[in-house]
Write a protein that holds these residues in place. Structure first.
Motif, mmCIF file in Angstrom:
data_model
loop_
_atom_site.group_PDB
_atom_site.id
_atom_site.type_symbol
_atom_site.label_atom_id
_atom_site.label_comp_id
_atom_site.label_asym_id
_atom_site.label_seq_id
_atom_site.Cartn_x
_atom_site.Cartn_y
_atom_site.Cartn_z
ATOM 1 N N TRP A 70 0.822 -0.993 -0.060
ATOM 2 C CA TRP A 70 0.138 0.053 -0.018
ATOM 3 C C TRP A 70 0.840 1.282 -0.074
ATOM 4 C CZ3 TRP A 70 -4.643 0.587 -1.357
ATOM 5 C CH2 TRP A 70 -5.556 -0.438 -1.313
ATOM 6 N N ILE A 71 1.988 1.214 0.591
ATOM 7 C CA ILE A 71 3.025 2.361 0.752
ATOM 8 C C ILE A 71 3.440 2.649 -0.630
ATOM 9 C CG2 ILE A 71 5.124 3.180 1.362
ATOM 10 C CD1 ILE A 71 4.731 1.774 4.004
ATOM 11 N N VAL A 72 3.674 1.535 -1.485
ATOM 12 C CA VAL A 72 4.298 1.542 -2.931
ATOM 13 C C VAL A 72 3.248 2.254 -3.744
ATOM 14 C CG1 VAL A 72 4.688 0.348 -4.869
ATOM 15 C CG2 VAL A 72 5.599 -0.305 -2.744
ATOM 16 N N MET A 73 1.858 2.098 -3.585
ATOM 17 C CA MET A 73 0.787 2.632 -4.138
ATOM 18 C C MET A 73 0.417 4.072 -3.967
ATOM 19 S SD MET A 73 -1.996 -0.512 -5.085
ATOM 20 C CE MET A 73 -1.946 -1.253 -3.432
ATOM 21 N N LEU A 74 0.207 4.225 -2.446
ATOM 22 C CA LEU A 74 -0.459 5.450 -1.928
ATOM 23 C C LEU A 74 0.652 6.647 -1.994
ATOM 24 C CD1 LEU A 74 -2.480 4.240 0.776
ATOM 25 C CD2 LEU A 74 -3.310 4.766 -1.567
ATOM 26 N N THR A 113 -7.931 2.652 4.964
ATOM 27 C CA THR A 113 -7.749 1.865 3.818
ATOM 28 C C THR A 113 -7.036 0.523 4.062
ATOM 29 O OG1 THR A 113 -7.522 4.054 2.343
ATOM 30 C CG2 THR A 113 -6.917 1.814 1.271
ATOM 31 N N GLY A 114 -6.120 0.675 4.613
ATOM 32 C CA GLY A 114 -5.040 -0.655 4.998
ATOM 33 C C GLY A 114 -5.846 -1.526 6.091
ATOM 34 N N TYR A 151 -8.627 -6.699 6.882
ATOM 35 C CA TYR A 151 -9.732 -7.374 7.447
ATOM 36 C C TYR A 151 -11.129 -7.867 6.743
ATOM 37 C CZ TYR A 151 -6.844 -6.258 11.242
ATOM 38 O OH TYR A 151 -5.443 -6.220 12.160
ATOM 39 N N LEU A 152 -11.204 -7.402 5.431
ATOM 40 C CA LEU A 152 -12.408 -7.421 4.714
ATOM 41 C C LEU A 152 -12.803 -9.054 4.455
ATOM 42 C CD1 LEU A 152 -14.645 -5.933 2.814
ATOM 43 C CD2 LEU A 152 -13.191 -6.283 0.818
ATOM 44 N N PRO A 153 -11.768 -9.698 4.187
ATOM 45 C CA PRO A 153 -11.901 -11.240 4.071
ATOM 46 C C PRO A 153 -12.730 -11.729 5.254
ATOM 47 C CG PRO A 153 -9.731 -10.798 3.313
ATOM 48 C CD PRO A 153 -10.362 -9.794 3.969
ATOM 49 N N THR A 204 -0.368 -1.103 11.128
ATOM 50 C CA THR A 204 -0.806 -0.218 10.086
ATOM 51 C C THR A 204 -0.679 1.094 10.296
ATOM 52 O OG1 THR A 204 -2.541 -1.934 9.431
ATOM 53 C CG2 THR A 204 -2.953 0.335 8.705
ATOM 54 N N PRO A 205 -1.199 1.640 11.743
ATOM 55 C CA PRO A 205 -0.993 3.167 11.792
ATOM 56 C C PRO A 205 0.525 3.374 11.835
ATOM 57 C CG PRO A 205 -2.254 1.961 13.569
ATOM 58 C CD PRO A 205 -1.913 0.701 12.675
ATOM 59 N N ASP A 206 1.274 2.607 12.175
ATOM 60 C CA ASP A 206 2.826 2.823 12.131
ATOM 61 C C ASP A 206 3.041 3.113 10.607
ATOM 62 O OD1 ASP A 206 5.089 3.279 13.740
ATOM 63 O OD2 ASP A 206 5.839 1.476 12.722
#
Lengths: 298, 349
Positions: free
Chosen positions: A119-123, A154-155, A160-162, A223-225
């Motif tokens: 996600w870091i790479v994307m955002l 988002t993260g 946890y969506l699954p 995730t927050p970190d």
């Protein structure tokens, strides 16, 4: 007598496990909350209430509330995304369902951290999304997508969506289709059948999934970190820091104790509510169906 | 000094499980940051001396400190820790005296490396690497080169949101203390409070707090100015020659990573032999050319390829200039106020 022995034998290992690895550590945390931090870390065994006074300081309470808000938002979004997906999977032909469920589980085949770094790479400012949008001429300046609340939510939703999809799927696939047919036969439009029959009957699945996301999110610190850049703390980060960098175990224990207490209260309330709702909705739906079925017969 | 991410903490925890138990006769256990010494060092050491050695890794100073304080140092013979932690371990009586008769390679060190404030004469610790903390920036993205801590803490509007800071407590506080012209070991409660407030305000200008990947944020262009240890800025410089390092005009701290022998060690002689081996010229050359840190090892620094110091100018800094800066010292009881201030800075909205 024998059946009681059997119950005891079956329950014993599970209860024992929980007692040793859950209740005892919680007790240790609680006890340590009443001591002081030693000068060089560790614990100074002199009794104090100071940690509790400090924990209710507005600065820490704000973090607790913020964590709850972020976790709540993640939960809401996850449920809204998961329900239609789970619904679609249950409506798919049976031989395809397994395939869809495997796709839902697929992300778990890679590591949580790797997925979060992705996600870091994307955002990021120079990331895939910003570059793509700039390339298409949609934006001139990069959007601030990373190191903020948006990125954290988002993260969390992504990770946890699954679980929510699976919980709701389990509930939907157990739905008694005859009840739905009865509703349809009696002329109820699809949306009414959904709102008055399907949704109430699958609420326990929604609740189970929601509690899962909420509980995992509110205590999350990775995730927050990574996605919040350390600027936005959640209570998990606060506790992590007390143990690993501030070396203030007693204060960390106090904060953990607060978090555990709030979660227990939430889980308990949820269990009571679901229990009540389940009882009511089932008797209502069944009652209504029976009544209408009776009318139709007449 | 070195820090690792959450990932590395988890990995390190998994890897060190059981390492503490290894206390076989004649075998020494060394705890170091992952990748902070040559991978084949232990193998070569065993080949040269016949002493078996085992590596256990720690992710942070705080982690190894916690383990050693809790277990009174049992199960470890040699530790790599930053100087304030070595000082604290000495205060607690958990480290042994260094017997200079057993470490002839100490002669490889600069004379300045024997005059460090935390342990003058290297009585209980031996310096392994040292350097400064300052500003690392993209010279092609900034209008003017930064020269003050205030460029970091009170950035011009075009830099807002393009800055990262270290969050490790002593270094975060040091940035605020130095900006006000205070000592990096300030103990006055009102000044600590003022520093906290300054750093809370500075938080608004930040992209993120980052102790581990700040140089890659410079390389990618996400950040243009970062609070950095000189050695880590070199990792950025290695990838992009537009990246520069500067020590702000208000000064820096002098950080020193040291090696100590635990008081609980059953193999002090072997532990000393290990330290002596590390003080050899070749290990020093490896440190400077692989992790791009300055080492107090004169023999090694003198033997460095001049191309290396040309590419990474901060490697060439003279020991005499380094010693002008104040070291982070063990704060004793005041440490509590520092961690509390940092917790509040991190928690502030």
């Amino acid at each position: 007598m024998q059946s009681r022995l059997k119950t005891l034998l079956l329950l014993g290992p599970g209860l024992g496990w929980l007692a040793v690895f859950m209740v005892v550590p919680c007790g240790i945390i609680f006890v340590h909350a009443f001591f002081e931090r030693g000068i060089y870390g560790g614990i100074d065994y002199s009794f104090t209430f100071e940690n509790f006074q400090r924990a209710v300081d507005p600065i820490y309470l704000t973090i607790l509330l913020n964590s709850a808000r972020i976790a709540g938002l993640a939960t809401l979004i996850a449920v809204l995304l998961a329900y239609p997906a789970a619904y679609a999977i249950t409506r798919a032909p049976r031989h395809r369902q397994v395939g869809y469920l495997i796709l839902v589980m697929l992300p778990f085949w890679s590591n949580y951290l790797v997925r979060t770094y992705a996600w870091i790479v994307m955002l990021n400012r120079e990331g895939l999304i910003n570059r793509g949008l700039r390339g298409l001429g949609v934006i001139d300046e990069p959007l601030p997508l990373l190191y903020n609340e948006f990125a954290i939510v988002t993260g969390l939703v992504y990770n946890y969506l699954p679980f929510v999809v699976l919980a709701i799927y389990a509930s939907l696939s157990r739905l008694n289709l005859e009840v739905l047919e009865a509703s349809e036969d009696l002329g109820a439009p699809a949306w009414r059948t959904f709102l008055r029959i399907t949704l109430p009957l699958t609420l326990p699945g929604v609740a189970a999934g929601a509690v899962f996301v909420f509980v995992l999110s509110v205590g999350n610190f990775i995730t927050p970190d990574l996605l919040g850049g350390g600027r936005l703390q959640m209570v998990g980060n606060l506790i992590y820091d007390q143990f690993l960098s501030a070396r203030d175990w007693p204060f960390g224990a106090t904060l953990s104790f607060f978090l555990i207490a709030v979660m227990m209260a939430l889980l308990f309330t949820q269990a009571v509510l679901v229990n009540r709702a389940q009882g009511e909705s089932r008797s209502q739906v069944e009652g209504r169906t029976a009544k209408k079925a009776g009318l139709a017969d007449a | 000094m070195r820090k690792m991410t959450v990932t590395a903490v988890a990995l390190a925890a998994a890897m060190t499980c059981g390492a503490g138990a290894a206390m076989a006769e004649g075998k020494i256990v060394i705890s170091n940051w992952d990748g902070y010494m040559p991978a084949d060092l232990l193998e070569n050491f065993t080949a040269a001396t016949g002493i078996e050695a085992e590596l256990s890794v720690h992710a942070t100073n705080e982690e190894i400190m916690g383990k050693v304080v809790a277990g009174k140092g049992k199960g470890y013979d040699v530790l790599f820790v930053s100087s304030p932690f070595a000082e604290a371990l000495n205060e607690l009586g958990l480290v042994a005296k260094i017997d200079h008769a057993m470490t002839p390679n100490m002669a490889n060190l600069y004379p300045e490396a024997m005059k460090l404030d935390h342990d003058t004469g290297n009585g209980f610790s031996v310096p392994y690497a040292w350097g400064t903390t300052g500003l690392c920036y993209r010279s092609d993205m900034l209008a003017a080169a930064p020269d003050s801590w205030n460029d970091l803490l009170k950035p011009s509007s075009d830099l807002t949101g393009k800055i990262t800071m270290l969050s490790t407590d002593r270094w975060l506080m040091a940035a605020g203390l130095l900006a006000q012209g205070l000592s990096v070991n300030e103990k006055d409660a009102a000044k600590i409070e003022a520093t906290k407030n300054l750093l809370v305000d500075a938080k608004r200008g930040l992209l993120a707090y980052d102790d581990t990947t700040f140089y890659s944020k410079l390389v990618s262009g996400e950040a243009s100015l970062v609070h950095a240890w000189d050695g880590w800025c070199n990792y950025g410089i290695a990838e992009n020659a537009d990246i520069k390092y500067v020590i702000p005009k208000e000064g820096s701290d002098l950080w020193v990573d040291t090696i100590v022998v635990t008081a609980a060690s059953q193999n002090k002689e072997a532990a000393h032999k290990f330290i002596d081996y590390v003080l050899g010229k070749d290990v020093g050359i490896w440190v400077a050319s692989n992790i791009l840190y300055k080492t107090p090892n004169k023999a090694a620094m003198d033997a460095l390829d001049p191309a290396l110091t040309a590419q990474f100018p901060n490697l060439a800094m003279a020991p005499g200039d380094l010693l002008k800066f104040e070291q982070l010292r063990d704060l004793g009881a005041t440490q509590k106020s520092y961690t509390k201030a940092v917790t509040e800075i991190m928690a502030s909205q």
